[in-house]
Design an enzyme around this catalytic site. Sequence first.
Site, short mmCIF file in Angstrom:
data_model
loop_
_atom_site.label_atom_id
_atom_site.label_comp_id
_atom_site.label_asym_id
_atom_site.label_seq_id
_atom_site.Cartn_x
_atom_site.Cartn_y
_atom_site.Cartn_z
N GLY A 7 -21.65 50.74 69.85
CA GLY A 7 -22.70 50.27 70.76
C GLY A 7 -23.93 51.57 70.91
CB CYS A 8 -23.19 55.20 70.87
SG CYS A 8 -21.92 54.79 71.90
CB VAL A 9 -27.83 52.36 68.17
CG1 VAL A 9 -26.61 52.42 67.10
CG2 VAL A 9 -27.63 50.78 68.84
#
Lengths: 415, 104
Positions: free
Chosen positions: B102-104
């Site tokens: 999820g971390c983009v």
Amino acid sequence: MKRLLVLGAGTAGTMVANKLRPRLDERDWKITLVDQDETHYYQPGFLFLPFGTYKREELEKPKRRFMPAGVELIMGEIDLVDPEKNEVKLADGTELPYDYLIIATGTHPTPEETPGLGPDDDEWYKSVFDFYTIEGAEALAEKLETWEGGKLVVNIIEMPIKCPVAPLEFTFLADSFFAERGMRDSVEIEYVTPLPGAFTKPVAARYLGDMLVDRKIGLEGDFFLERVDTDNNQLVSYDEREVDYDILVTVPVNMGAEYIGRSGLGDELRHVPVDKHNFLSTKHDNIFAIGDAASLPTSKAGSVAHFAVDIFTENFLDYIDDKPMREKFDGHANCFIESGRGKGMLIDFNYDTEPLPGKYPLPGVGPFSLLQETEANHWGKLMFKWVYWNVLLEGRAMPIPALMSMAGKIREEVK
Amino acid sequence: MPTTTIAGAEVQVDEEGFMTAYDEWNEEIAKALAGNIGIELTDDHWQVIKFLREDYQEQGETPMLRRVSNVGGVPTKQLFQLFPKKPAKKMSYIAGVPKPQGCV
């Protein structure tokens, strides 16, 4: 006659219509766009509204201005997509059959997902703000105009969010704004994020983290917000940490449009799962999702939508001819980062390569510098508004390749 | 790709120590991985870990906290109690699936 139906006439939907209309014979293909709002906003400009740099009028234009001839634009609220019947229903009962469907309805701040946020709370737009909506950004501008100081907290609730660098930019610009007003000493700024550091990728996180330290901005990482206690001006995390604020600028949970959830097309955040290289829905072979509406492992940003549409256009023409889709999107993103005091940075990255320092777009020359604060980057960011309105939306060619290039980038070890 | 020995088995891991081969995982390894980060596995932990493994196999990606809560039925608050501070990272580490993307 076949129909290509595009849901959403924002950045991605408008570009797709402009790119495809000249490439699809009008005798064979009808292109229809559906949207519920006549106004196109230049969303990157919202960041500047709270500081009085832009006014609303510069950031809005009628969507119809960017529609090419031969494209039908229907104004209406989307109620449901029925993938079995290949049909979209609007709230007024209109039924729109399609042969191919492109979902481009973006992602939206949804404050109601978090207790204490949203219009139902008395403090919304009094001491608690968002800046990803024009209303929120304007309310914040009014607040900052007369604020005499205290503690400003900038908060991200949950990833992914659109334009993931914008909260950092907001923080840098706030620091700069208060310094110019001679009141920086009476303002404490804290950045509160669910990420472990300033940004997601290690090299950029180190650069950006150092910039927070230089500006005396506090960082509270791994903070997953459970609720905002607006009676006591506190953010409360799931692991029961508390952060006080006088002004809270939060980035609400970002979610796709409600009809996506109702139609069973989305994930938990109503983003549409697609093949990350060609945007084809993982469930339906005549549905695509592009731009922020898609669930892709890259940033949700206008630049990504732009590069993606370039790839999508060529692939779609192959696809409707029953040929394999030859182009593969690499997740290319290119984002200016305002850093305050008349300077900016630029990052350029994709699925596999994190943002690295160097020069862009010409190796060794620039004029833009990657991961470095320069005035040229700041002017690039400001100039981009003109490019957006005059070049990008109407699908004119940009002198930047859609896929990322390593030329001009410098690899460095993470310490 | 480096390998390491966990609970008597040689397994492939990435530079952060996350297992990279789904099928090399077993419950003994999970207990050892949990021990590495100071967690003793209870039934509640196992419910989360089993959901993570099943969901990863079905969906092809590690579920985010929101999905573990909505679909897996374990409230976010409880995830923070079971896997303090960094639940997303800790539970995927123990379950032998990649860190969530999820971390983009």
